[in-house]
Design an enzyme around this catalytic site. Structure first.
Site, PDB file in Angstrom:
ATOM      1  N   GLY A 166       0.836  -1.209   0.000  1.00 49.70           N
ATOM      2  CA  GLY A 166       0.000   0.000   0.000  1.00 49.70           C
ATOM      3  C   GLY A 166       0.863   1.249   0.000  1.00 49.70           C
ATOM      4  N   VAL A 175      -2.690  -7.363  -2.110  1.00 49.12           N
ATOM      5  CA  VAL A 175      -2.035  -8.121  -1.043  1.00 49.12           C
ATOM      6  C   VAL A 175      -2.906  -9.208  -0.410  1.00 49.12           C
ATOM      7  CG1 VAL A 175      -0.200  -6.532  -0.340  1.00 49.12           C
ATOM      8  CG2 VAL A 175      -2.520  -6.188   0.522  1.00 49.12           C
ATOM      9  N   ASN A 179       1.466  -2.480   5.404  1.00 46.49           N
ATOM     10  CA  ASN A 179       0.768  -1.216   5.615  1.00 46.49           C
ATOM     11  C   ASN A 179      -0.596  -1.129   4.933  1.00 46.49           C
ATOM     12  OD1 ASN A 179       0.646   1.947   5.835  1.00 46.49           O
ATOM     13  ND2 ASN A 179       0.550   1.498   3.652  1.00 46.49           N
ATOM     14  N   SER A 209      -3.793  -0.506  14.746  1.00 48.86           N
ATOM     15  CA  SER A 209      -4.509   0.752  14.976  1.00 48.86           C
ATOM     16  C   SER A 209      -4.867   0.819  16.448  1.00 48.86           C
ATOM     17  CB  SER A 209      -5.799   0.793  14.156  1.00 48.86           C
ATOM     18  OG  SER A 209      -6.599   1.876  14.597  1.00 48.86           O
ATOM     19  N   TYR A 235     -12.991  -3.767  10.761  1.00 48.46           N
ATOM     20  CA  TYR A 235     -11.683  -3.102  10.810  1.00 48.46           C
ATOM     21  C   TYR A 235     -10.982  -3.364  12.150  1.00 48.46           C
ATOM     22  CZ  TYR A 235      -8.308   0.769  10.407  1.00 48.46           C
ATOM     23  OH  TYR A 235      -7.157   1.527  10.349  1.00 48.46           O
ATOM     24  N   VAL A 236     -11.741  -3.223  13.234  1.00 49.55           N
ATOM     25  CA  VAL A 236     -11.155  -3.421  14.567  1.00 49.55           C
ATOM     26  C   VAL A 236     -10.703  -4.878  14.737  1.00 49.55           C
ATOM     27  CG1 VAL A 236     -11.646  -3.425  17.041  1.00 49.55           C
ATOM     28  CG2 VAL A 236     -12.415  -1.515  15.625  1.00 49.55           C
ATOM     29  N   ALA A 237     -11.542  -5.819  14.252  1.00 47.02           N
ATOM     30  CA  ALA A 237     -11.152  -7.237  14.344  1.00 47.02           C
ATOM     31  C   ALA A 237      -9.866  -7.482  13.557  1.00 47.02           C
ATOM     32  CB  ALA A 237     -12.284  -8.122  13.818  1.00 47.02           C
TER      33      ALA A 237
END
Ligand code: NAI
Length: 243
Positions: A12, A60, A86, A138, A151-153
């Site tokens: 990325g 990716v 990334n 994050s 996203y959090v997982a």
């Protein structure tokens, strides 16, 4: 020139944190291979990084494309010293309304990608008996965030992956660490509403958003000789959002 003669791979790398990270490695003498799904931005970035940099169009989340990229970098340079995982995306929504496709896409691009890349480079780094792997997690992977279950997982998974691979590869002189940014000004956060941005800023003790450079500096530190005795750690770059 901390990274002269080093070969660095950044996923990325066409935009945002990845791009600034690649720039900083190139400035410090590294040969940098960036990959991205966006070929236009990737080609432009690689050109701007200079003759020591190259771009490959790679998704990716696709293990075959990743393996081909890693093989080409190894063929070209003969070694791989640093991998920065990334690449990342968001597909936000409350869990009860989240589409299965949005769950799968985020887990595949943010987490499976790291499995693909680490698996491909680890054999090479083990043979070299040296290497640095830096994963982008994050702050929300530690504290949670409503509307971002996928996203959090993926980011919490990145932290578990980091610690486990750090233990698996330590005896071969390879360090594996995660960087956990908070609220950083990039394309990823540009689309947030002013209301959401204000709410995020109110949670940052240092009172402002971070820049891609803030994150890139930490990534370069973790890849440098100064961080040789640091592995399995999560370094928060969040203005104090999480302490
Ligand atoms: P960005 O959206 O500015 O850049 C991400 C890059 O990844 C883009 O060039 C995009 O084309 C590329 N990409 C997307 N899917 C890909 C795929 N399947 N294969 C290859 N490349 C792909 O994002 P940003 O803000 O620079 O984020 C970088 C990393 O930092 C991400 O992992 C993100 O989750 C993480 N992060 C960012 C934060 C922020 O506030 N911006 C906060 C916490 C973590």
């Amino acid at each position: 020139m901390r990274f002269e003669n080093n070969v660095v791979m950044v996923t990325g790398g066409a935009a945002g944190i990845g791009r600034v990270t690649a720039e900083n490695f190139a400035k410090e003498g590294a040969k940098v291979s960036i990959c991205d799904v966006n070929p236009q931005a990737g080609e432009i970035t690689a050109k701007e990084l200079g003759p020591q940099a190259s771009f490959e169009q790679v998704d990716v989340s696709d293990s075959t494309s990743v393996l081909n990229w890693v093989e080409r970098v190894l063929d070209t340079y003969g070694q791989i010293d640093v991998l920065v995982n990334n690449a990342g995306i968001t597909r936000d929504g409350l869990i009860m309304r989240m589409k299965e496709d949005d769950w799968d896409a985020v887990i595949n691009v943010n987490l499976k990608s790291a499995f693909n890349c680490i698996k491909a480079v680890s054999k090479i780094m083990m043979k070299q008996r040296s290497g640095r792997i830096i994963n982008l997690a994050s702050v929300v992977g530690v504290i949670g965030n409503p509307g971002q279950a996928n996203y959090v997982a993926s980011k919490a998974g990145m932290i578990g992956l980091t610690k486990t691979v750090a233990k698996e590869l330590a005896s071969r002189g390879i360090t594996v660490n995660a960087v956990a940014p908070g609220f950083i000004e990039t394309d990823m956060t540009a689309s947030l509403s002013d209301k959401v941005k204000e709410a995020m800023l109110s949670q940052i003790p240092l009172g402002k958003a971070g820049t891609p450079k803030d994150v890139a500096e930490t990534i370069l530190f973790l890849a440098s000789d100064s961080a040789a005795y640091i592995t399995g750690q999560v370094i928060h770059v969040s203005g104090g959002m999480y302490m």
